[in-house]
Design an enzyme around this catalytic site. Sequence first.
Site, mmCIF file in Angstrom:
data_model
loop_
_atom_site.group_PDB
_atom_site.id
_atom_site.type_symbol
_atom_site.label_atom_id
_atom_site.label_comp_id
_atom_site.label_asym_id
_atom_site.label_seq_id
_atom_site.Cartn_x
_atom_site.Cartn_y
_atom_site.Cartn_z
ATOM 1 N N TYR A 57 -1.351 0.024 -10.856
ATOM 2 C CA TYR A 57 -1.673 -1.354 -10.503
ATOM 3 C C TYR A 57 -2.950 -1.802 -11.198
ATOM 4 C CZ TYR A 57 -3.109 1.787 -6.630
ATOM 5 O OH TYR A 57 -3.525 2.858 -5.874
ATOM 6 N N TYR A 91 0.848 -1.199 0.000
ATOM 7 C CA TYR A 91 0.000 0.000 0.000
ATOM 8 C C TYR A 91 0.882 1.247 0.000
ATOM 9 C CZ TYR A 91 -3.757 -3.230 0.805
ATOM 10 O OH TYR A 91 -4.635 -4.267 0.624
ATOM 11 N N SER A 92 0.529 2.213 -0.849
ATOM 12 C CA SER A 92 1.278 3.476 -0.895
ATOM 13 C C SER A 92 1.050 4.240 0.401
ATOM 14 C CB SER A 92 0.784 4.361 -2.044
ATOM 15 O OG SER A 92 0.792 3.656 -3.241
ATOM 16 N N CYS A 119 -0.049 7.669 -10.572
ATOM 17 C CA CYS A 119 -0.359 6.606 -9.620
ATOM 18 C C CYS A 119 -1.840 6.252 -9.684
ATOM 19 C CB CYS A 119 0.017 7.036 -8.198
ATOM 20 S SG CYS A 119 -0.061 5.674 -7.026
ATOM 21 N N GLU A 163 3.663 4.551 -10.791
ATOM 22 C CA GLU A 163 3.308 3.394 -9.963
ATOM 23 C C GLU A 163 1.833 3.101 -10.224
ATOM 24 O OE1 GLU A 163 5.534 2.622 -6.234
ATOM 25 O OE2 GLU A 163 3.593 3.157 -5.365
HETATM 26 C C1 LIG Z 1 2.939 -0.490 -5.236
HETATM 27 C C2 LIG Z 1 1.479 -0.717 -4.902
HETATM 28 C C3 LIG Z 1 0.806 0.221 -4.163
HETATM 29 C C4 LIG Z 1 -0.533 0.024 -3.864
HETATM 30 N N1 LIG Z 1 -1.174 0.988 -3.155
HETATM 31 C C5 LIG Z 1 -2.475 0.830 -2.859
HETATM 32 C C6 LIG Z 1 -3.162 1.850 -2.132
HETATM 33 O O1 LIG Z 1 -2.587 2.885 -1.767
HETATM 34 N N2 LIG Z 1 -4.466 1.654 -1.854
HETATM 35 C C7 LIG Z 1 -5.144 0.540 -2.254
HETATM 36 O O2 LIG Z 1 -6.332 0.425 -1.955
HETATM 37 N N3 LIG Z 1 -4.509 -0.424 -2.942
HETATM 38 C C8 LIG Z 1 -3.198 -0.331 -3.236
HETATM 39 N N4 LIG Z 1 -2.549 -1.324 -3.902
HETATM 40 C C9 LIG Z 1 -3.262 -2.590 -4.170
HETATM 41 C C10 LIG Z 1 -3.120 -3.580 -2.973
HETATM 42 O O3 LIG Z 1 -1.770 -3.999 -2.895
HETATM 43 C C11 LIG Z 1 -3.979 -4.836 -3.115
HETATM 44 O O4 LIG Z 1 -3.680 -5.440 -4.340
HETATM 45 C C12 LIG Z 1 -5.472 -4.577 -3.052
HETATM 46 O O5 LIG Z 1 -5.842 -4.005 -1.804
HETATM 47 C C13 LIG Z 1 -6.227 -5.899 -3.214
HETATM 48 O O6 LIG Z 1 -5.792 -6.802 -2.233
HETATM 49 P P1 LIG Z 1 -6.805 -7.800 -1.530
HETATM 50 O O7 LIG Z 1 -6.060 -8.678 -0.595
HETATM 51 O O8 LIG Z 1 -7.960 -7.049 -0.955
HETATM 52 O O9 LIG Z 1 -7.370 -8.633 -2.752
HETATM 53 P P2 LIG Z 1 -7.131 -10.212 -2.993
HETATM 54 O O10 LIG Z 1 -7.966 -10.993 -2.055
HETATM 55 O O11 LIG Z 1 -5.689 -10.476 -3.023
HETATM 56 O O12 LIG Z 1 -7.757 -10.311 -4.418
HETATM 57 C C14 LIG Z 1 -7.086 -9.822 -5.529
HETATM 58 C C15 LIG Z 1 -7.328 -10.802 -6.641
HETATM 59 O O13 LIG Z 1 -8.706 -10.781 -6.961
HETATM 60 C C16 LIG Z 1 -8.855 -11.008 -8.338
HETATM 61 N N5 LIG Z 1 -9.608 -9.902 -8.927
HETATM 62 C C17 LIG Z 1 -9.492 -8.590 -8.601
HETATM 63 N N6 LIG Z 1 -10.355 -7.851 -9.322
HETATM 64 C C18 LIG Z 1 -11.008 -8.735 -10.121
HETATM 65 C C19 LIG Z 1 -12.003 -8.598 -11.106
HETATM 66 N N7 LIG Z 1 -12.520 -7.389 -11.405
HETATM 67 N N8 LIG Z 1 -12.447 -9.716 -11.743
HETATM 68 C C20 LIG Z 1 -11.939 -10.937 -11.425
HETATM 69 N N9 LIG Z 1 -10.980 -11.129 -10.514
HETATM 70 C C21 LIG Z 1 -10.536 -10.040 -9.859
HETATM 71 C C22 LIG Z 1 -7.479 -11.125 -8.941
HETATM 72 O O14 LIG Z 1 -7.165 -12.499 -9.008
HETATM 73 C C23 LIG Z 1 -6.603 -10.436 -7.904
HETATM 74 O O15 LIG Z 1 -5.302 -10.927 -7.908
HETATM 75 C C24 LIG Z 1 -1.220 -1.145 -4.269
HETATM 76 C C25 LIG Z 1 -0.526 -2.090 -5.019
HETATM 77 C C26 LIG Z 1 0.791 -1.887 -5.335
HETATM 78 C C27 LIG Z 1 1.497 -2.918 -6.152
HETATM 79 N N1 LIG Z 2 -3.951 -3.889 -7.081
HETATM 80 C C1 LIG Z 2 -5.215 -3.856 -7.312
HETATM 81 O O1 LIG Z 2 -5.749 -4.776 -7.870
HETATM 82 C C2 LIG Z 2 -6.042 -2.681 -6.895
HETATM 83 C C3 LIG Z 2 -5.598 -1.660 -6.020
HETATM 84 C C4 LIG Z 2 -6.434 -0.607 -5.688
HETATM 85 C C5 LIG Z 2 -7.688 -0.581 -6.245
HETATM 86 N N2 LIG Z 2 -8.058 -1.598 -7.059
HETATM 87 C C6 LIG Z 2 -9.346 -1.643 -7.689
HETATM 88 O O2 LIG Z 2 -9.279 -0.669 -8.708
HETATM 89 C C7 LIG Z 2 -10.540 -0.053 -8.804
HETATM 90 C C8 LIG Z 2 -10.325 1.440 -8.642
HETATM 91 O O3 LIG Z 2 -10.282 1.757 -7.283
HETATM 92 P P1 LIG Z 2 -9.808 3.186 -6.798
HETATM 93 O O4 LIG Z 2 -10.405 3.468 -5.459
HETATM 94 O O5 LIG Z 2 -8.347 3.295 -6.882
HETATM 95 O O6 LIG Z 2 -10.404 4.142 -7.846
HETATM 96 P P2 LIG Z 2 -11.900 4.715 -8.037
HETATM 97 O O7 LIG Z 2 -12.287 5.583 -6.897
HETATM 98 O O8 LIG Z 2 -12.801 3.620 -8.413
HETATM 99 O O9 LIG Z 2 -11.616 5.701 -9.252
HETATM 100 C C9 LIG Z 2 -10.970 5.299 -10.392
HETATM 101 C C10 LIG Z 2 -11.296 6.296 -11.483
HETATM 102 O O10 LIG Z 2 -10.586 5.934 -12.636
HETATM 103 C C11 LIG Z 2 -11.537 5.744 -13.695
HETATM 104 N N3 LIG Z 2 -11.064 4.767 -14.642
HETATM 105 C C12 LIG Z 2 -11.506 3.495 -14.879
HETATM 106 N N4 LIG Z 2 -10.842 2.956 -15.903
HETATM 107 C C13 LIG Z 2 -9.981 3.905 -16.342
HETATM 108 C C14 LIG Z 2 -9.035 3.946 -17.388
HETATM 109 N N5 LIG Z 2 -8.829 2.920 -18.202
HETATM 110 N N6 LIG Z 2 -8.335 5.074 -17.565
HETATM 111 C C15 LIG Z 2 -8.509 6.130 -16.761
HETATM 112 N N7 LIG Z 2 -9.403 6.156 -15.760
HETATM 113 C C16 LIG Z 2 -10.130 5.041 -15.558
HETATM 114 C C17 LIG Z 2 -12.802 5.331 -13.003
HETATM 115 O O11 LIG Z 2 -13.898 5.569 -13.879
HETATM 116 P P3 LIG Z 2 -15.208 4.658 -13.973
HETATM 117 O O12 LIG Z 2 -15.189 3.709 -12.800
HETATM 118 O O13 LIG Z 2 -16.336 5.609 -13.920
HETATM 119 O O14 LIG Z 2 -15.123 3.969 -15.290
HETATM 120 C C18 LIG Z 2 -12.773 6.271 -11.830
HETATM 121 O O15 LIG Z 2 -13.193 7.544 -12.208
HETATM 122 C C19 LIG Z 2 -11.442 -0.673 -7.773
HETATM 123 O O16 LIG Z 2 -12.192 -1.692 -8.379
HETATM 124 C C20 LIG Z 2 -10.468 -1.245 -6.783
HETATM 125 O O17 LIG Z 2 -10.995 -2.350 -6.077
HETATM 126 C C21 LIG Z 2 -7.261 -2.605 -7.411
#
Ligand SMILES: Cc1cc2nc3c(=O)[nH]c(=O)nc-3n(C[C@H](O)[C@H](O)[C@H](O)COP(=O)(O)OP(=O)(O)OC[C@H]3O[C@@H](n4cnc5c(N)ncnc54)[C@H](O)[C@@H]3O)c2cc1C
Ligand SMILES: NC(=O)c1ccc[n+]([C@@H]2O[C@H](COP(=O)([O-])OP(=O)(O)OC[C@H]3O[C@@H](n4cnc5c(N)ncnc54)[C@H](OP(=O)(O)O)[C@@H]3O)[C@@H](O)[C@H]2O)c1
Length: 435
Positions: free
Chosen positions: A435, A211-212, A393, A433
């Site tokens: 993700y 997490y950042s 980011c 950065e």
């Molecule tokens: C450098 C870095 C900084 C980050 N900073 C932040 C931050 O500041 N805040 C933040 O909220 N997160 C941040 N993240 C993301 C964070 O590390 C986790 O990946 C995120 O919180 C999800 O972890 P989890 O354990 O809840 O999900 P998990 O239980 O690990 O589930 C994730 C898995 O669910 C599956 N999945 C996810 N979305 C879908 C989908 N739409 N459809 C199907 N499968 C899906 C994928 O297999 C994925 O690997 C950062 C990641 C990186 C690499």
């Molecule tokens: N490592 C990970 O897997 C990880 C980490 C953090 C968050 N997430 C997931 O990422 C999603 C975003 O979460 P968040 O809280 O960071 O953001 P958020 O509050 O959902 O906002 C993301 C913004 O970016 C927009 N967006 C979607 N696709 C885009 C694209 N291709 N280019 C530019 N903008 C785009 C979204 O628009 P619209 O939604 O209106 O299309 C929304 O306005 C969530 O589903 C969250 O669970 C994943």
Amino acid sequence: MNNQGPVEGAANMESGSRVFVYEVVGLRQNRESDQTNYPIRKSGSVFIRVPYNRMNQEMRRITRLGGKIVSIYPVSVLEQGTNRTVLTNTESQLSSPAPVSVNTKQNTLPATSSEAQGFAKPPAKDKKGTTMTQAKTKHADVPVNTYRPNAPFIGKCISNETLVRQGGIGKVQHLKFDLSGSQLKYIEGQSIGIIPPGVDKNGKPEKLRLYSIASTRHGDDVDDTTISLCVRQLEYKHPESGEIVYGVCSTYLTDLKPGDDVKITGPVGKEMLLPDNTDANVIMLATGTGIAPMRAYLWRMFKDAERSVNSEYQFNGFAWLLFGVPTTPNILYKEELEEIQAQYPNNFRLTYAISREQNNPEGGRMYIQDRVAENANELWQLIKNPKTHTYICGLRGMEDGIDAALSKAAAQEGVTWSDYQKAIKKEGRWHVETY
Ligand SMILES: Cc1cc2nc3c(=O)[nH]c(=O)nc-3n(C[C@H](O)[C@H](O)[C@H](O)COP(=O)(O)OP(=O)(O)OC[C@H]3O[C@@H](n4cnc5c(N)ncnc54)[C@H](O)[C@@H]3O)c2cc1C
Ligand SMILES: NC(=O)c1ccc[n+]([C@@H]2O[C@H](COP(=O)([O-])OP(=O)(O)OC[C@H]3O[C@@H](n4cnc5c(N)ncnc54)[C@H](OP(=O)(O)O)[C@@H]3O)[C@@H](O)[C@H]2O)c1
């Protein structure tokens, strides 16, 4: 001082034998300049090709002629099949900041806004008289991996606050942890690892998630004992079963109660660090939780309590945050961002892309890359300034659109964006950065 002069920077770019281009504004017509072959105009920039071994000499000559060097490029970046010699002046293209509704006292930091926004003074000189501009900073003294996954620090949750307001989408929390008794020091732009409790589907202990860090090195209470995160609970529909799935670690974090223990590792990361120079231009492109490192930067730059403890870092440059969120209630840290903007209108500009409330010119959702396209010329002029650092980011999906918008602006001046981007990545001025 970590910065190096153009000559040292050039040497680092394996360019000792190469030619560079100075972009210069303000050259006066006089007897000496009459004897040059520069294409001098009353306004706008001129571009002067300078061999590596004449860079400092030419810089002094330009200063004598009343000119200011606003950027320096290796000639390979510009020589993409163009004979163009004159660019538009940045100043005329910079508009005033977007209005906001908050009324607080307005401050102007010591540098003039034109300097802050892109008119670099001739580069400063160090004690040896070497000229200093941006070059890749060495980060040897940045703390990393103080706590490893096999021996994490057990911190305590101090607070867990809701960031999404009524009507917004999903759950995003601001979490503050107590680091008292730890050796964990960090700086703005780094991340930490969190190890959630329990085991994964294979029965193995859960692995850490990164997490950042959303706070400055001093923490939200400016007492050097806390660290904060901005976490969205991952929630998605399972592609086969259709059931709602919640992420393991993000759910654990967003449900924490004050007093709960948390396993913390790190810190890690040197990609997203702020430059040391206080007169930098800092462009920040964030979606959603990608705001976390930007919050740390902005607090360090502008918050009164931070400025009072950082005598060595009194920011007087120009910061521009372009922030993409789905709805207005999803604008994370909205009040505080707008307060900073109202207090420092010349030093901080704030631009939102609210995807589900605003449309892009094609009638689709307004994404951050659409805002970049809208402001591409201004951003491009800023990015060319050696004092400018760009930070991206959040969602990886935004990157292609940002590149496309900047490619267009750069191409108008005959510059190939992908080459230019490579050069500024190498210089340490393009930080990503996603993700
Ligand atoms: C450098 C870095 C900084 C980050 N900073 C932040 C931050 O500041 N805040 C933040 O909220 N997160 C941040 N993240 C993301 C964070 O590390 C986790 O990946 C995120 O919180 C999800 O972890 P989890 O354990 O809840 O999900 P998990 O239980 O690990 O589930 C994730 C898995 O669910 C599956 N999945 C996810 N979305 C879908 C989908 N739409 N459809 C199907 N499968 C899906 C994928 O297999 C994925 O690997 C950062 C990641 C990186 C690499
Ligand atoms: N490592 C990970 O897997 C990880 C980490 C953090 C968050 N997430 C997931 O990422 C999603 C975003 O979460 P968040 O809280 O960071 O953001 P958020 O509050 O959902 O906002 C993301 C913004 O970016 C927009 N967006 C979607 N696709 C885009 C694209 N291709 N280019 C530019 N903008 C785009 C979204 O628009 P619209 O939604 O209106 O299309 C929304 O306005 C969530 O589903 C969250 O669970 C994943």
